[in-house]
Enzyme design. Structure first.
Site, PDB file in Angstrom:
ATOM      1  N   ASP A  17      42.064  45.860  39.982  1.00  0.00           N
ATOM      2  CA  ASP A  17      42.336  44.436  39.989  1.00  0.00           C
ATOM      3  C   ASP A  17      43.851  44.270  40.089  1.00  0.00           C
ATOM      4  OD1 ASP A  17      41.725  41.594  39.543  1.00  0.00           O
ATOM      5  OD2 ASP A  17      42.755  41.915  37.646  1.00  0.00           O
ATOM      6  N   ASP A  32      45.992  40.779  39.629  1.00  0.00           N
ATOM      7  CA  ASP A  32      46.584  39.888  38.633  1.00  0.00           C
ATOM      8  C   ASP A  32      46.270  40.380  37.224  1.00  0.00           C
ATOM      9  OD1 ASP A  32      47.739  37.736  40.276  1.00  0.00           O
ATOM     10  OD2 ASP A  32      45.670  37.357  40.872  1.00  0.00           O
TER      11      ASP A  32
END
Length: 331
Positions: free
Chosen positions: A20, A22
């Protein structure tokens, strides 16, 4: 459920690491401390970057990562915009106009799938409306989406993350904006981003790993999605969810492994032994008294976290009650 364990560096057990962005690799425009160094050390595995943020096209995401000191190819970036564009392309005729409520990431993904992004809900032959995050999205944009959905256009959303981590804190995410349209229309969109399957399917098709590891900071998207896709997961404490959150996570949102940050990819994750209100992991010992976990003896950072989480899960499964963690060690 117990934490998975390995006596060698975690990254040695996997041929691909799915990251991922962010809250794991960066927050806003800045790298998470230690993230770039840890990823540049991972030389023998394929790195893929999965983002629920549909605002930017993969070329822009790759350029941002290069500015931070990483070395991704554009093909290493998998966005929820690409995933939802694939879903729409499967559902509507080639060349169909699609109303876009979102940024360039959605538009370029639709074009790549042979669809026509439009701004006018009255466009002839409008086949669908798709909604994704964009910082400048306003009330009028949401109203246009609601009007199109009420008129019968199939509704798609890149993702439904309620929040997004930024350099200044936690801000409303695309899910909050999707919810506004949901409230106005009473409809539910088709969603591609984590925890839903399309983003994982797009990634698996693209890189075809045999033993992938998903790394995320959100239990409800990254970890739940990985579990549903049958992918091992590492939860890191650099983004949205906290140590208390993971200790009290429901089984479907529990990660296989926990770490403070991406440096934990290069560390062993020893087994956790739980007995009589205490847990041991390597040199670390955690104890629970009156529903509160404290560290009785520090070990390596990953060992200490694992002892806390392992003990918390065991106690929560036995009692069904939430557990607290001494605030001095809550990350």
């Amino acid at each position: 459920m117990t934490l998975a364990a390995t006596d060698r560096p975690l990254v040695a057990s996997h041929d691909a690491v799915l990251l991922d962005l962010d809250g794991v690799v960066y927050r806003g425009g800045h790298a998470v401390p230690g993230a770039v160094e840890a990823l540049n050390q991972a030389r023998d595995v394929r790195l893929a970057y999965l983002t629920n943020n549909a605002n930017r096209p993969p070329e822009a995401v790759a350029e941002h990562l290069r500015e931070l000191g990483l070395h991704p190819a554009v093909e290493d970036i998998v966005t929820s915009a690409q995933a939802i564009a694939g879903v729409i392309a499967h559902d509507v005729p080639p060349g169909s106009p699609v109303l876009v409520i979102g940024g360039e990431g959605l538009r370029s993904a639709l074009r790549a799938r042979g669809l026509e992004p439009v701004d006018d809900r009255h466009a002839p032959g409008l086949a669908a409306v798709v909604q994704g995050y964009m910082p400048d999205l306003g009330w009028r944009d949401l109203a246009e989406a609601a009007y199109a959905v009420q008129a019968g256009a199939p509704w798609y959303a890149s993702n439904t993350d309620l929040t997004i981590p930024t350099a200044e804190g936690i801000a409303p995410g695309n899910g909050a904006l999707v919810h506004a349209v949901r409230l106005a229309t009473g409809r539910e969109p088709v969603v591609a981003g984590k925890p839903y399957a399309p983003l994982f399917e797009e990634t698996m098709e693209r890189i075809a790993p045999s033993s992938p590891l998903m790394v995320g900071d959100r239990l409800d998207t990254d970890i739940r999605g990985a579990r549903q896709a049958g992918i091992a997961s590492l939860f890191v404490l650099t983004g949205v969810n906290t140590l208390v959150d993971v200790v009290n996570a429901d089984p479907q949102e529990r990660p296989d492994l926990v770490g403070a940050g991406l440096a934990s990819l290069h560390q062993p994750h020893p087994a956790v032994a739980v007995e009589r209100g205490a847990a041991r992991c390597g040199e670390a010992v955690a104890e629970i008294h009156d529903g509160a976990i404290r560290v009785a003896r520090e070990g390596a950072e990953t060992e200490t976290l694992r002892a806390i989480v392992g003990l918390g899960w065991a106690c929560r499964d036995e009692s069904g009650l939430d557990v607290t963690v001494d605030e001095r060690i809550d990350a």
